[in-house]
Design an enzyme around this catalytic site. Structure first.
Site, PDB file in Angstrom:
ATOM      1  N   GLU A 178       0.829  -1.230   0.000  1.00 40.83           N
ATOM      2  CA  GLU A 178       0.000   0.000   0.000  1.00 40.83           C
ATOM      3  C   GLU A 178       0.855   1.267   0.000  1.00 40.83           C
ATOM      4  O   GLU A 178       0.501   2.267   0.622  1.00 40.83           O
ATOM      5  CB  GLU A 178      -0.923   0.038   1.212  1.00 40.83           C
TER       6      GLU A 178
HETATM    7  C1  LIG Z   1       2.487  -9.551  -0.028  1.00 43.70           C
HETATM    8  C2  LIG Z   1       2.256  -8.413  -0.962  1.00 43.70           C
HETATM    9  C3  LIG Z   1       0.968  -8.065  -1.315  1.00 43.70           C
HETATM   10  C4  LIG Z   1       0.745  -7.023  -2.212  1.00 43.70           C
HETATM   11  N1  LIG Z   1      -0.537  -6.748  -2.641  1.00 43.70           N
HETATM   12  C5  LIG Z   1      -0.726  -5.894  -3.689  1.00 43.70           C
HETATM   13  C6  LIG Z   1      -2.016  -5.760  -4.312  1.00 43.70           C
HETATM   14  O1  LIG Z   1      -2.999  -6.359  -3.886  1.00 43.70           O
HETATM   15  N2  LIG Z   1      -2.114  -4.948  -5.395  1.00 43.70           N
HETATM   16  C7  LIG Z   1      -1.058  -4.261  -5.907  1.00 43.70           C
HETATM   17  O2  LIG Z   1      -1.228  -3.554  -6.888  1.00 43.70           O
HETATM   18  N3  LIG Z   1       0.166  -4.361  -5.328  1.00 43.70           N
HETATM   19  C8  LIG Z   1       0.359  -5.163  -4.255  1.00 43.70           C
HETATM   20  N4  LIG Z   1       1.603  -5.302  -3.676  1.00 43.70           N
HETATM   21  C9  LIG Z   1       2.709  -4.493  -4.192  1.00 43.70           C
HETATM   22  C10 LIG Z   1       3.168  -3.450  -3.196  1.00 43.70           C
HETATM   23  O3  LIG Z   1       2.227  -2.420  -3.073  1.00 43.70           O
HETATM   24  C11 LIG Z   1       4.560  -2.978  -3.640  1.00 43.70           C
HETATM   25  O4  LIG Z   1       5.445  -4.047  -3.367  1.00 43.70           O
HETATM   26  C12 LIG Z   1       5.003  -1.712  -2.966  1.00 43.70           C
HETATM   27  O5  LIG Z   1       4.217  -0.623  -3.380  1.00 43.70           O
HETATM   28  C13 LIG Z   1       6.470  -1.388  -3.231  1.00 43.70           C
HETATM   29  O6  LIG Z   1       6.795  -1.495  -4.566  1.00 43.70           O
HETATM   30  P1  LIG Z   1       8.065  -2.378  -4.999  1.00 43.70           P
HETATM   31  O7  LIG Z   1       7.945  -3.692  -4.352  1.00 43.70           O
HETATM   32  O8  LIG Z   1       8.194  -2.350  -6.461  1.00 43.70           O
HETATM   33  O9  LIG Z   1       9.283  -1.642  -4.344  1.00 43.70           O
HETATM   34  P2  LIG Z   1      10.143  -0.463  -4.999  1.00 43.70           P
HETATM   35  O10 LIG Z   1       9.217   0.570  -5.533  1.00 43.70           O
HETATM   36  O11 LIG Z   1      11.144  -1.037  -5.903  1.00 43.70           O
HETATM   37  O12 LIG Z   1      10.857   0.140  -3.711  1.00 43.70           O
HETATM   38  C14 LIG Z   1      12.084  -0.394  -3.160  1.00 43.70           C
HETATM   39  C15 LIG Z   1      12.573   0.579  -2.075  1.00 43.70           C
HETATM   40  O13 LIG Z   1      12.874   1.850  -2.687  1.00 43.70           O
HETATM   41  C16 LIG Z   1      12.131   2.877  -2.059  1.00 43.70           C
HETATM   42  N5  LIG Z   1      11.700   3.843  -3.084  1.00 43.70           N
HETATM   43  C17 LIG Z   1      11.162   3.592  -4.280  1.00 43.70           C
HETATM   44  N6  LIG Z   1      10.916   4.736  -4.938  1.00 43.70           N
HETATM   45  C18 LIG Z   1      11.306   5.744  -4.152  1.00 43.70           C
HETATM   46  C19 LIG Z   1      11.285   7.162  -4.249  1.00 43.70           C
HETATM   47  N7  LIG Z   1      10.801   7.790  -5.323  1.00 43.70           N
HETATM   48  N8  LIG Z   1      11.749   7.878  -3.209  1.00 43.70           N
HETATM   49  C20 LIG Z   1      12.218   7.276  -2.111  1.00 43.70           C
HETATM   50  N9  LIG Z   1      12.252   5.936  -1.939  1.00 43.70           N
HETATM   51  C21 LIG Z   1      11.794   5.174  -2.953  1.00 43.70           C
HETATM   52  C22 LIG Z   1      10.935   2.199  -1.403  1.00 43.70           C
HETATM   53  O14 LIG Z   1      10.440   2.936  -0.297  1.00 43.70           O
HETATM   54  C23 LIG Z   1      11.549   0.855  -0.999  1.00 43.70           C
HETATM   55  O15 LIG Z   1      12.201   0.979   0.229  1.00 43.70           O
HETATM   56  C24 LIG Z   1       1.836  -6.302  -2.738  1.00 43.70           C
HETATM   57  C25 LIG Z   1       3.134  -6.626  -2.346  1.00 43.70           C
HETATM   58  C26 LIG Z   1       3.354  -7.681  -1.503  1.00 43.70           C
HETATM   59  C27 LIG Z   1       4.774  -8.049  -1.150  1.00 43.70           C
END
Ligand SMILES: Cc1cc2nc3c(=O)[nH]c(=O)nc-3n(C[C@H](O)[C@H](O)[C@H](O)COP(=O)(O)OP(=O)(O)OC[C@H]3O[C@@H](n4cnc5c(N)ncnc54)[C@H](O)[C@@H]3O)c2cc1C
Length: 591
Positions: free
Chosen positions: A436
């Protein structure tokens, strides 16, 4: 087997005595929410979630969900539970009466939702996401879409999901690539979504996916994203279930926690293209999805409260049972006699109570924002909800990790082995600061959209509203809290001013400080709400009302929060004042 008993007295006290359910019950449509009704619903919910759902938690974690072809097989221990949940009406409490919901205040349903997530967080995610889909369609769907989908989503006959994430598009939704090509009255979608919670299952006849995608001529970035409804099964003109739509689960993640919640990779349109229907206007998708995300962010914050409560109850039970060492007058003492164990238990208890007050208060404001007739009054409450949302999501989930980790520590070595269930809470809690919108993203939302954008108006209003609590706490003889809160409110103000000043010539300053500001403000608001609770408890004691043991416990826990938790604010302020220099000084090559 880990037991769970909903803290009904605490919930009722917070809802009825501290957060003003009496005022909410005066809003149009909420007249039925009398204290008696609130208590009756809480005790019935406590029975259902405590006796029916909570016992499934550990087995569901061990059994997990599996994929058979493209069909998700859910944990056998959960068989029949979803039907009981929806038939008892627990998923439709706040649903619009026009669509078969019960139209009750969110300040009441938040307690029931807390119980649901404490009982089994993996399972609770399924109705949680459906509720978000209801909100988005209710706000932005056409009349036809509302009539078609809402009654069955509100009743829980159908479930809903939220489809944002793609392999290259996580925090950065500008990178979404799923395509939507117009075709008559609908669109054909193709693309891959990952990490979709409860993206497939057989609990319901149909699953309604809300999907972000791009139309062929859409502009680049977030301005070119549209929102679509994609049902798993198409719906015939007479409302009956039609053909299978072209959306299939092609993979399940193997995760650290929430094993019973299937986290799906969904393939849209691998064959003919998945039929989807546009919600609202093209290219406005992200705005619409935010309706769902904001609600989901509050719900995830509440999961932090829920998992903390469950971990706390389990740690208390263990600490009262495990015999180690001695204490004055007790030769073979249970570990709860030891001051360090008491510190851990008090920390767990105080953080959980503070987080609960913070999360519930946001929902109380949401009730006012939703139902107040006076526009200015409604707008004031909406500003508060918007400001509190990143605090609830961020702070309550950070403390969820801390509390569940302390829960493991209280168990000693038995916390590290799976048998007790303490480790499960810690594993389950670890997702909360990630999904989220990560807590990093929440903290930047706080600094950018919620504080800087309106030049600190909403934050100033919050501080002004909390300031009188200092004097009230002093009058109630809650000296430690009065001092801690006075310091913390000034610290919040200084931190915001400092951030504005640094940001003028240091681009990295807001990002480097945002997390600590979120923690500072979260601790402060939670502390202020603890203070309000203790002030009520003092006054109930003075008039000989309420339960004396409960009132005194509340006063003591508040004192602990003031003395042992709120000093963290001094450190948060110091880190913010230090600016971004040491955060950014190392060259990337030096890492
Ligand atoms: C168990 C689980 C359930 C989920 N359920 C859903 C769902 O139902 N629907 C859905 O759509 N998604 C879902 N997600 C996805 C989830 O919302 C994302 O994993 C989350 O938003 C983070 O994105 P990412 O994993 O690509 O991390 P990334 O975006 O790659 O982030 C990696 C790190 O970099 C940091 N970061 C990234 N961009 C920036 C920035 N601009 N400035 C500062 N820091 C930054 C982040 O804070 C994090 O620490 C789920 C994920 C999991 C693991």
């Amino acid at each position: 087997m880990t037991v769970y008993k909903a803290p009904v007295d605490e919930m009722s006290f917070l809802i009825n005595q501290v957060l003003g359910m009496d005022k909410i019950a005066q809003l149009p449509g909420y007249e039925e929410a009398t204290p008696d009704m609130v208590d009756a619903i809480l005790s019935e919910a406590a029975r259902f979630f405590g006796e029916v759902v909570a016992p499934t938690n550990q087995a569901a974690d061990q059994q997990g969900s599996h994929l058979d072809g493209t069909t998700v097989i859910t944990a056998p221990v959960l068989d029949g539970i979803y039907q009981q949940l929806t038939e008892s009406g627990w998923t439709s409490l706040t649903g619009d009466v026009e669509y078969g919901g019960q139209g009750l205040p969110m300040l009441l349903s938040v307690a029931v939702d807390e119980m649901s997530q404490s009982a089994n967080m993996s399972f609770g995610l399924c109705p949680m996401l459906t509720k978000g889909v209801v909100t988005a369609l209710d706000m932005y769907g056409s009349d036809e879409q509302k009539a078609l989908y809402l009654p069955k989503l509100v009743s829980g006959e159908w479930a809903g999901t939220m489809n944002l994430t793609e392999p290259q598009a996580g925090s950065d939704l500008a990178a979404v690539r799923t395509k939507a090509v117009p075709e008559g009255d609908h669109y054909r979608l193709s693309g891959q979504k990952i990490f979709i919670t409860w993206g497939d299952h057989e609990y319901t006849d149909n699953i309604i996916h809300l999907v972000l995608a791009r139309t062929p001529d859409a502009p680049e970035g977030v301005k070119g994203i549209s929102l679509f409804v994609v049902p798993k099964f198409l719906i015939n003109a007479d409302g009956s279930r039609g053909e299978r739509n072209d959306v299939y689960c092609v993979g399940l993640e193997h995760k650290m926690g929430i094993h019973a919640s299937p986290t799906c990779s969904l393939a849209f349109g691998d064959n003919d293209g998945a039929v989807g229907y546009l919600v609202g206007e093209e290219n406005q998708g992200l705005v619409y999805m935010f309706a769902m995300m904001n609600e989901a962010r509050l719900a995830v914050g509440l999961q932090g409260v829920s998992i903390s409560e469950r971990a706390y109850q389990q740690a208390v039970a263990y600490a009262k049972d495990r015999v180690q060492g001695s204490a004055p007058g007790v030769s073979k003492a249970t570990i709860i006699h030891h001051p360090d164990v008491r510190r851990m238990l008090m920390q767990m208890r105080a953080l959980t109570e503070g987080a609960r007050a913070l999360a519930y208060s946001a929902l109380a404001h949401e009730d006012h924002a939703f139902k107040e007739i006076d526009e200015a009054e409604s707008a004031y409450h909406q500003r508060r909800v918007d400001l509190l949302t990143p605090l609830v999501k961020g702070w309550c989930t950070e403390i969820g990790m801390e509390v569940t980790s302390l829960g493991v520590q209280v168990h000693g070595g038995m916390g590290f082995v799976e048998e007790t269930g303490a480790a499960q809470h810690m594993r389950d809690a670890r997702i909360l600061p990630i999904y989220e919108g990560t807590n990093g993203i929440q903290s930047m939302d706080l600094v950018g959209r919620k504080i800087a954008r309106d030049k600190g108006v909403a934050a100033g209003e919050l501080m002004k509203d909390l300031l009188p609590v200092v004097a009230e706490a002093r009058t109630a003889d809650l000296v430690e809290m009065a001092d801690a809160l006075e310091y913390s409110l000034t610290a919040c103000q200084q931190a915001v001013e400092c951030l504005f000043a640094q940001a003028t010539d240091d681009w990295a300053a807001p990002g480097a400080a945002a997390y600590n500001l979120m923690m500072l403000m979260g601790t402060t608001v939670a502390g202020a709400l603890m203070a309000r609770s203790a002030i009520v408890a003092v006054s109930l004691n003075a008039s000989g009302k309420g339960n004396g043991v409960f009132n005194n416990s509340k006063i003591t826990t508040t004192r602990f929060f003031a003395e042992q938790i709120m000093p963290r604010n001094q450190a948060y302020l110091a880190t913010i004042k230090a600016g971004s220099a040491s955060v950014m000084a190392l060259d990337i090559e030096a890492f």
